[in-house]
Design an enzyme around this catalytic site. Structure first.
Site, short mmCIF file in Angstrom:
data_model
loop_
_atom_site.label_atom_id
_atom_site.label_comp_id
_atom_site.label_asym_id
_atom_site.label_seq_id
_atom_site.Cartn_x
_atom_site.Cartn_y
_atom_site.Cartn_z
N ALA A 168 64.99 10.39 73.71
CA ALA A 168 64.07 11.06 74.64
C ALA A 168 64.75 11.32 75.97
CB ALA A 168 62.82 10.21 74.82
N ASP A 226 63.01 6.44 71.67
CA ASP A 226 64.28 6.21 72.35
C ASP A 226 64.63 4.73 72.23
OD1 ASP A 226 65.96 8.02 74.57
OD2 ASP A 226 66.24 5.85 74.79
N HIS A 266 80.74 24.07 67.23
CA HIS A 266 80.04 24.05 68.52
C HIS A 266 80.97 23.37 69.53
CE1 HIS A 266 76.77 23.90 71.32
NE2 HIS A 266 76.73 22.59 71.37
N1 APR Z 1 68.35 5.42 69.19
C1 APR Z 1 67.53 6.18 69.93
N2 APR Z 1 67.89 6.71 71.10
C2 APR Z 1 69.12 6.47 71.56
C3 APR Z 1 70.04 5.67 70.84
C4 APR Z 1 69.61 5.14 69.59
N3 APR Z 1 70.41 4.38 68.83
N4 APR Z 1 71.19 5.61 71.54
C5 APR Z 1 71.00 6.34 72.66
N5 APR Z 1 69.75 6.85 72.68
C6 APR Z 1 69.11 7.67 73.69
C7 APR Z 1 69.46 7.30 75.13
O1 APR Z 1 68.74 6.16 75.55
C8 APR Z 1 69.08 8.57 75.88
O2 APR Z 1 67.76 8.53 76.39
O3 APR Z 1 69.54 9.02 73.58
C9 APR Z 1 69.19 9.68 74.82
C10 APR Z 1 70.25 10.71 75.15
O4 APR Z 1 69.80 11.39 76.24
P1 APR Z 1 70.75 11.89 77.44
O5 APR Z 1 71.75 10.83 77.76
O6 APR Z 1 69.86 12.40 78.53
O7 APR Z 1 71.59 13.07 76.78
P2 APR Z 1 71.11 14.58 76.57
O8 APR Z 1 71.60 15.42 77.66
O9 APR Z 1 69.68 14.60 76.20
O10 APR Z 1 71.97 14.95 75.27
C11 APR Z 1 71.68 14.37 74.02
O11 APR Z 1 72.46 16.18 72.70
O12 APR Z 1 73.45 18.15 73.30
C12 APR Z 1 73.66 16.86 72.85
O13 APR Z 1 75.83 16.29 73.75
C13 APR Z 1 74.47 16.03 73.81
O14 APR Z 1 74.89 14.25 72.26
C14 APR Z 1 74.12 14.65 73.38
C15 APR Z 1 72.66 14.82 72.96
#
Ligand code: APR
Length: 314
Positions: free
Chosen positions: A11, A35, A177
């Site tokens: 999230a 999340d 990508h």
């Molecule tokens: N289970 C659930 N959520 C997780 C886990 C897990 N095991 N590990 C990490 N997360 C959550 C993090 O807590 C965080 O809230 O995944 C979320 C990732 O969000 P952001 O760090 O804000 O990254 P974001 O910009 O949303 O990108 C997410 O999409 O485009 C791709 O490269 C980007 O791999 C990245 C993904």
């Protein structure tokens, strides 16, 4: 007929924006955020649910506090991952995100075994391959979101260059990508007018470069990657599946002989509908495009092999 329950795992910026976009369109009955940090999912779900009060069609937006709460979803979007930081190499990041995707997928298999998965975590094509390997599901049910975003970034560049065509410009980006993505302006069009009749070769090359640089340009200004366009691109794919609209959308899918490759995931045009990948469209590529596609596929295979050599799939 696909149901309308969508789970979003991760999230963060991209996952929450996808949820917001879906809630504004009102396509889904339920959008559930999960999340690893439960507070993030709960807080954003409350905020988005309150925004959805004013959307034309109601959507129930909620948070899953445990993986088990993300039950019987029709579509699962995976955006969980960590961004690359400090002294992390690409290989380090690859392994970290692959392990996260592995955790996530194990729960999806248990709690939403009939879902269609849209993978968004990076490196996108490799993570989509990881999802394939770990689910063992039919390839129509595992789709990587890449071309929807890269295509939007390319259309943005085309419209800036020609100065018209708003809403009617179409563009295709295939390949990985990443650094070797292949924007294809030669077969793109503004309102049906081929770009080759509107732009010269120099302009075409500029559009290709700017499209490839689309993600990095945003990082330059914000110090973080974009999320509105990725979020909207995810929502468009979810909408196509729920509505069975069969749009043509370049996406990362597992090839099984198409384009001369097997056992690799890469961006190609597909027909997106209720079954997920309804059809893979095989473009006829000229020699130059074939060579580019080959470089792109090789770069994905190299990364898959890093995971394989580390014993990740054993
Ligand atoms: N289970 C659930 N959520 C997780 C886990 C897990 N095991 N590990 C990490 N997360 C959550 C993090 O807590 C965080 O809230 O995944 C979320 C990732 O969000 P952001 O760090 O804000 O990254 P974001 O910009 O949303 O990108 C997410 O999409 O485009 C791709 O490269 C980007 O791999 C990245 C993904």
């Amino acid at each position: 007929m696909v149901g309308r329950k969508v789970g979003i795992i991760g999230a963060g910026a991209v996952g929450a924006t996808a949820a917001y976009s879906l809630a504004m369109m009102g396509t889904c009955r339920d959008v559930i955020l999960y999340d690893i940090v439960p507070e993030v999912a709960i807080g954003k779900a409350i905020d988005i649910a309150q925004a959805a009060i004013y959307s034309p069609r109601g959507t129930i937006v909620s948070a899953a506090e445990t993986p088990a709460d993300l039950k019987d979803c029709d579509i699962i979007v995976i955006t969980a991952g960590v961004p690359r930081k400090g002294d992390m190499t690409r290989a380090d990041l690859l392994m970290i995100n692959a392990k996260i995707v592995k955790d996530v997928v194990e729960n999806v298999k248990i709690y939403s075994p009939e879902a269609i998965i849209i993978c968004v975590s990076n490196p996108l094509d490799v993570m989509t391959y990881v999802v394939h390997q770990l689910t063992g599901w039919d390839r129509n049910r595992v789709i990587g979101m890449a071309g929807a975003l890269d295509g939007a970034r390319m259309i943005y560049q085309i419209q800036k260059k020609v100065g018209f065509g708003s809403g009617r410009t179409r563009a295709l980006v295939i390949g990985d990508h990443g650094q070797n993505m292949i924007p294809y302006p030669e077969i793109s069009a503004a309102g049906g007018v081929p770009l080759t009749q509107l732009l010269n070769q120099e302009d075409m090359e500029e559009i290709k470069e700017k499209t490839k640089d689309g993600g990095a340009e945003i990082v330059k200004y914000l110090n973080t990657s974009g999320y509105y366009a990725p979020g909207r691109a995810i929502a468009v794919m979810v909408e196509a599946i729920i509505d069975d609209s069969r749009i043509v959308m370049p996406s990362s899918v597992l090839l099984d002989g198409e384009y001369g490759y097997k056992d690799v995931t890469v961006g190609v045009p597909i027909v997106l509908g209720a079954k997920g990948v309804e059809q893979i469209i095989e473009l006829e590529l000229d020699d130059e495009m074939k060579a580019k596609f080959d470089i792109s596929v090789k770069s994905i295979e190299e990364n898959i092999n890093i995971l394989r050599n580390e014993g990740f799939f054993d």
